[in-house]
Design a protein around this motif. Structure first.
Motif, PDB file in Angstrom:
ATOM      1  N   GLY A 214       0.779  -1.235   0.000  1.00 42.53           N
ATOM      2  CA  GLY A 214       0.000   0.000   0.000  1.00 42.53           C
ATOM      3  C   GLY A 214       0.803   1.274   0.000  1.00 42.53           C
ATOM      4  O   GLY A 214       0.233   2.365   0.095  1.00 42.53           O
ATOM      5  N   LEU A 215       2.134   1.195  -0.109  1.00 42.60           N
ATOM      6  CA  LEU A 215       2.959   2.403  -0.137  1.00 42.60           C
ATOM      7  C   LEU A 215       2.876   3.063  -1.511  1.00 42.60           C
ATOM      8  O   LEU A 215       2.542   2.429  -2.508  1.00 42.60           O
ATOM      9  CB  LEU A 215       4.407   2.059   0.199  1.00 42.60           C
ATOM     10  N   LYS A 216       3.205   4.322  -1.554  1.00 42.05           N
ATOM     11  CA  LYS A 216       3.079   5.084  -2.796  1.00 42.05           C
ATOM     12  C   LYS A 216       4.203   4.805  -3.776  1.00 42.05           C
ATOM     13  O   LYS A 216       4.023   4.887  -4.991  1.00 42.05           O
ATOM     14  CB  LYS A 216       3.012   6.589  -2.486  1.00 42.05           C
ATOM     15  N   GLY A 217       5.399   4.505  -3.279  1.00 47.32           N
ATOM     16  CA  GLY A 217       6.525   4.307  -4.188  1.00 47.32           C
ATOM     17  C   GLY A 217       6.889   5.598  -4.892  1.00 47.32           C
ATOM     18  O   GLY A 217       6.737   6.694  -4.365  1.00 47.32           O
ATOM     19  N   GLY A 218       7.368   5.477  -6.123  1.00 49.91           N
ATOM     20  CA  GLY A 218       7.698   6.670  -6.891  1.00 49.91           C
ATOM     21  C   GLY A 218       9.080   6.584  -7.520  1.00 49.91           C
ATOM     22  O   GLY A 218       9.776   5.569  -7.451  1.00 49.91           O
ATOM     23  N   HIS A 219       9.475   7.677  -8.131  1.00 44.58           N
ATOM     24  CA  HIS A 219      10.731   7.820  -8.876  1.00 44.58           C
ATOM     25  C   HIS A 219      11.860   8.064  -7.881  1.00 44.58           C
ATOM     26  O   HIS A 219      11.790   8.983  -7.061  1.00 44.58           O
ATOM     27  CB  HIS A 219      10.576   8.998  -9.826  1.00 44.58           C
ATOM     28  N   SER A 220      12.913   7.267  -7.964  1.00 43.21           N
ATOM     29  CA  SER A 220      13.983   7.387  -6.972  1.00 43.21           C
ATOM     30  C   SER A 220      14.827   8.642  -7.161  1.00 43.21           C
ATOM     31  O   SER A 220      15.660   8.950  -6.301  1.00 43.21           O
ATOM     32  CB  SER A 220      14.881   6.154  -7.013  1.00 43.21           C
TER      33      SER A 220
END
Length: 489
Positions: A214-220
């Motif tokens: 359920g985490l958003k994650g994204g571009h590192s």
């Protein structure tokens, strides 16, 4: 997808629909590249492939503009394939499903349960729309579409000298309208590999799976400073804190699929003694509440759950488990240092993108980014030191250079003045922490004058990715005006 037909500029959005309809994850871009080649053939647009598979298309200058400096519009063909848990989407087979959503800050295009591919599909669509429209004024024009940008920059690494004629390169891979980029971070991949040995599952132990989702994650590169949770790190924190006291025995660990995406989900298969099952359930619930409190402003959908799974036959030996959990918990992640030269810009960062269990080892894939070569080297050394302490092997690969800013860039001045003339305000001149291909282009083409522009894209490299519709129109308006304003040779 029909809902995008009403958007302006129509030519750009039409191309973006086509791009979404053809699967093109990294290393699987061939179908999209073939489609563009076939279109170019039908339109009598010159095109060729270089030795690594980059596609180069060219178009003569508009009437009366043959004396202008040649311009290269550049984008990459591939997209990052990320999807929400439980989504059946196959990126190598299924089209992206974009739709329009209205929010308080305007209308956006996003995708159903997957990354959208606006990074760099909108930039690619804009370059192709320029080629398709004979009413647009421009000098000699080339379009460079590179392969495999997101998974190793193979296309940029393989670009040879002498193929391109233009003197100016406009990279379309930026993600904030109103900002012009004149530099970016370089990067390097690091793999940690820890040997593991196994032994028989203790008698009577139950096998369960811990899932942090359920985490958003994204571009590192773009999102690394936002405080978003990394599932690999958060799961390692729990296991390091409680595995010994509960007598948990680790069976399998996995999290993430890309080294350049902040990990959204991680899973651990563990064995637990029946008498410790209730306490493990209590601690899982407690840890979920703790994380939801710590990350309340960011991670609103975080879940930490426990479920029964099929019994395993073997577990990690205790010493291998101890060293692995210590390594994962101690390894840095996130912003290492902010830039002094460019206030507000991350100078050096590390993303622990992938953890995976093999037959006799656990591999950890990280991406280090830095605008300073010494900063990049420092973090590589940090991981090497941790590997020595843990008895792991550390290797690095795929190093690519940053793009050093040139404050005197003529094309930067053209874009800045054109933007002010169109919109009545000066754009912000920036260096981006994300890696662009521009630094690699400088090796075969050291005289290229480069700039990077683009529309506003939020949360790239995650299923929350979206592109702001009004910003696409402004980006397009700027791009056409800049092409018209390119000076004579």
């Amino acid at each position: 997808m029909a809902s995008l037909h009403s958007l302006s500029p129509q030519g750009l959005w039409s191309w973006f629909e086509t791009i979404c309809s053809i699967p093109h994850p990294s290393k699987r871009e061939l179908a999209l590249r073939d489609h563009i080649q076939q279109w170019a053939e039908q339109q009598s647009i010159d095109h060729r492939l270089d030795r690594v598979g980059n596609l180069i298309l060219s178009k003569p200058a508009s009437p009366g503009m043959a004396d202008r400096k040649g311009v290269i519009l550049q984008a990459h063909l591939d997209m990052v394939p990320q999807k929400n848990a439980g989504t059946a989407h196959r990126f190598d087979r299924d089209p992206i499903r974009p739709y329009i959503v209205s929010e308080a800050d305007g209308d956006w295009v996003t995708a159903t349960d997957t990354t959208l591919g606006a990074d760099n599909g909108i930039g690619m669509a804009s370059a192709l729309a320029v080629l398709a429209d004979n009413t647009i004024e421009h000098g000699p024009l080339e379009v460079l579409l590179t392969i495999d940008e997101e998974a190793g920059m193979t296309g940029a690494f393989g670009l040879e000298a002498g193929l391109l004629q233009g003197e100016i390169l406009i990279n379309t891979d930026s993600e904030e309208e109103g900002e012009i980029y004149m530099g970016c971070a370089g990067g390097i991949d690091v793999q940690l590999e820890l040997p593991v040995t196994r032994e028989a599952l203790p008698a009577g132990y139950q096998t369960v799976e811990l899932a942090l989702t359920g985490l958003k994650g994204g571009h590192s590169g773009v999102d690394i400073h936002t405080g978003r949770g990394n599932a690999n790190k958060l799961l390692a924190r729990f296991l390091f804190g409680h595995a010994f006291e509960l007598g948990l025995r680790l069976i399998h660990l996995k999290g993430g699929s890309l080294r350049n995406a902040i990990t959204r989900e991680a899973y651990a298969t563990v064995a637990v003694a029946p008498e410790q099952r209730a306490e493990l359930e209590r601690l899982v619930s407690h840890y979920q509440g703790l994380l939801r409190g710590e990350l309340a402003a960011i991670e609103t959908e975080l879940c930490f759950t426990l479920s029964d799974v099929a019994a395993a036959e073997q577990v990690f030996e205790a010493e291998a488990q101890r060293r692995l959990l210590a390594l994962l918990h101690a390894a840095p992640h996130g912003v290492i240092r902010m830039s002094d030269a460019f206030p507000g810009v991350v100078e050096t960062s590390l993303n622990m993108g992938v953890v995976k269990t093999g037959s006799d080892s656990v591999q950890v894939l990280c991406l280090i980014r830095s605008t300073v070569d010494s900063g990049r080297a420092m973090v590589v050394n940090m991981l090497q030191a941790l590997a020595q302490l843990a008895g792991a092997h550390c290797s690095d690969s795929g190093a690519y250079p940053g793009w050093n800013p040139d404050p005197s860039s003529p094309i930067m001045a053209v874009v800045r003045e054109t933007y002010q003339g169109l919109f009545g305000s000066l754009p912000s001149i920036q260096v981006i922490h994300a890696g662009l291909e521009c630094g690699l282009f400088k090796e075969p083409y050291p005289a290229l004058d480069m700039v990077s522009i683009g529309p506003t894209i939020r949360f790239p490299h995650s299923p929350d990715e979206k592109v702001h519709i009004d910003s696409v129109a402004k980006y397009w308006q700027l791009l056409l005006a800049v092409l018209k304003a390119i000076p004579a040779r």
